[in-house]
Write a protein that holds these residues in place. Structure first.
Motif: not given
Lengths: 275, 220
Positions: A59-60, A66-69, A224-230, A232-233
């Protein structure tokens, strides 16, 4: 007389540090501690083991990717569009310049959630831009694109203001000389103005990057919030407070360290100070 | 809860209640970080309260009310969502609360019950996972996104659907609904334990229960 004069000098030496400096020093130390204390307190709630296990958590890792990209793309967009905007603000003489200047600063003072809501309305399915894009099958809200949108919106002004401030300090005489020597306006811009404004650009870019990395309120609202897509840290940290408080603190420490390193690097390179 | 605090202050001169309204998991995290941060803890589920109890952060809890889970859709129901099965239909954009927060955990239980009881077809879970465009950190996020019309449906509390005219509720089969509970307890480190107990008593009185009922909560 001589004796009196010596005494006078002696008194001066004893209070070599003027009172107003002592006062400023004390207040400055309090201010610095005010920033350092909560962050140090955070450090005491984590351990190397927590940090290592966070570094292996998928998850981290997804959140860091995602945050980096998204931050990298946001930074490119900010550089591309923010530099001309800063140039216009610093050099332009036109009616409404003060209005534009204030407008650019609005995302800095708006609550990020409000910024996110504004983006959601503007780029949403029912909004003017989103409606047209939606007809083409492109949905911006709740996508990775929306993360970039939120970061650019909230972090961009840091860059624009820093560069506009730097450009205002550039000696226009040097540009004038280049022009009289026959340089085209483009050549003056690329070889004189931008190199002279570079310290301010680097400084602004670092501030924007750090702000984009930490963006939460606008991101969660429009993306929103979906792991790996939106996710962020900062979003991951917020949610981790429930699942795994130790992991949340570890992740928060990682984010704080990365941001601190960014700010420190710029000062270490001695390219931060605008001219 | 804002209305309750105001009604309480009017009924108890000299006493007042300041509320901090957030997701239960966020409130519990704050209570863990600083056990004296509040005098009274009201949770949206028993799991958070049990955890607060285990960590000796609160006294004995009492249940104030219950709530139901419903599907919420934007005004006009553009995605034509009329039943649970529609959430898994191809093309439906769905937003739910993250399983880490109470509303999200209840949503998971609702879906699990629906599958177990045969109210939805096999493959429902996969369809829902594919259609989920966001897992919100708070049920308010679900409501905001549905109200904005960005998604076709969300899952929220029945009281959320009643609180805004921008969303409409689509009921789910009663047997699928994991009836939720709101336990409340005075904190161990309460600095105003007496006022907290007074407020708790007020919430359980007929005056307090009237306010909760008007907001759509079910009696304990």
């Amino acid at each position: 007389m001589n004796h009196v004069g010596q005494t006078h000098a002696g008194v001066r030496a004893a209070s070599a540090i003027p009172a107003h400096w002592v006062m400023s020093g004390i207040l400055a130390v309090i201010a610095a501690l005010f920033i350092a204390f909560p962050l140090a307190a955070l450090l005491t709630r984590t351990s190397v083991a927590d940090l290592l296990s966070a570094a292996r958590d998928p998850v981290v890792l997804d959140a860091m990717r995602v945050s980096g990209e998204t931050t990298a793309i946001s930074l490119l967009l900010i550089l591309l569009f923010g530099t001309p905007l800063a140039l216009v603000l610093a050099r332009g003489r036109f009616p409404g310049r003060a209005l534009l200047d204030a407008l650019v600063g609005l995302p800095l003072v708006l609550p990020p959630v409000v910024a996110g809501l504004a983006l959601l309305v503007a780029f949403g399915r029912t909004g003017p831009v989103g409606g047209a894009l939606g007809a083409l099958g492109i949905d911006i809200p709740l996508s990775t694109t929306a993360v970039v949108l939120a970061q650019s919106f909230v972090a961009g002004p840091f860059f624009v203001y820093a560069v506009a401030g730097g450009l205002a300090q550039v000696d226009t005489g040097v540009e004038e000389v280049a022009r009289t020597l026959g340089a085209t306006p483009w050549r003056v811009l690329w070889t004189v103005t931008i190199p002279l404004a570079r310290p301010a650009m680097v400084y602004g870019a670092v501030l924007s990057t750090a702000r984009a990395l930490g963006e939460f309120g606008a991101t969660i609202t429009v993306a929103g919030n979906v792991q790996g897509r939106t996710q962020t840290m900062p979003t991951a940290i917020f949610l981790a407070f429930e699942r795994d408080p130790h992991g949340a603190v570890a992740l928060a420490v990682v984010l704080a360290i990365v941001s601190f390193a960014l700010l420190l690097a710029v000062r270490g390179l001695r390219i931060a100070r605008p001219l | 809860m804002g209305g309750e605090a105001g009604a309480f202050a009017r009924a108890h001169p000299g006493e007042s209640v300041d509320g901090d309204y957030e997701g239960s998991q966020q409130l519990l995290a704050k209570l863990r970080a600083d056990p004296g941060v509040a005098d009274l803890f009201i949770s949206a589920d028993t799991a958070r309260m049990d955890e607060a109890r285990r960590q000796d952060l609160v006294g004995t809890p009492v249940v104030l009310a219950h709530n139901r889970m419903v599907i919420i859709v934007p005004r006009g129901n553009p995605g034509r969502v009329t039943a649970l099965a529609d959430l898994a239909r191809s093309g439906t954009r769905l937003v739910v609360a993250d399983p880490a927060v109470p509303a999200g955990a209840f949503t998971v239980r609702l879906f699990t019950n629906a599958v177990a009881r045969g109210d939805v077809a096999a493959g429902f879970d996969a369809g829902v996972a594919r259609n989920t465009v966001s897992r919100e950190d708070n049920v308010e996020g679900v409501v905001t996104k549905v109200a904005s019309g960005e998604v076709d449906a969300g899952v929220a509390y029945a009281t959320d659907a009643m609180a805004t005219s921008d969303v409409a509720a689509v009921p789910v089969p009663e047997g699928d609904d994991p009836l939720t509970s709101y336990p409340a307890a005075v904190t161990r480190q309460a600095r105003h334990a007496r006022v907290a107990a007074d407020f708790l008593a007020f919430l359980r009185s007929s005056a307090g229960q009237d306010i909760l009922r008007r907001a759509g909560f079910l009696p304990p």
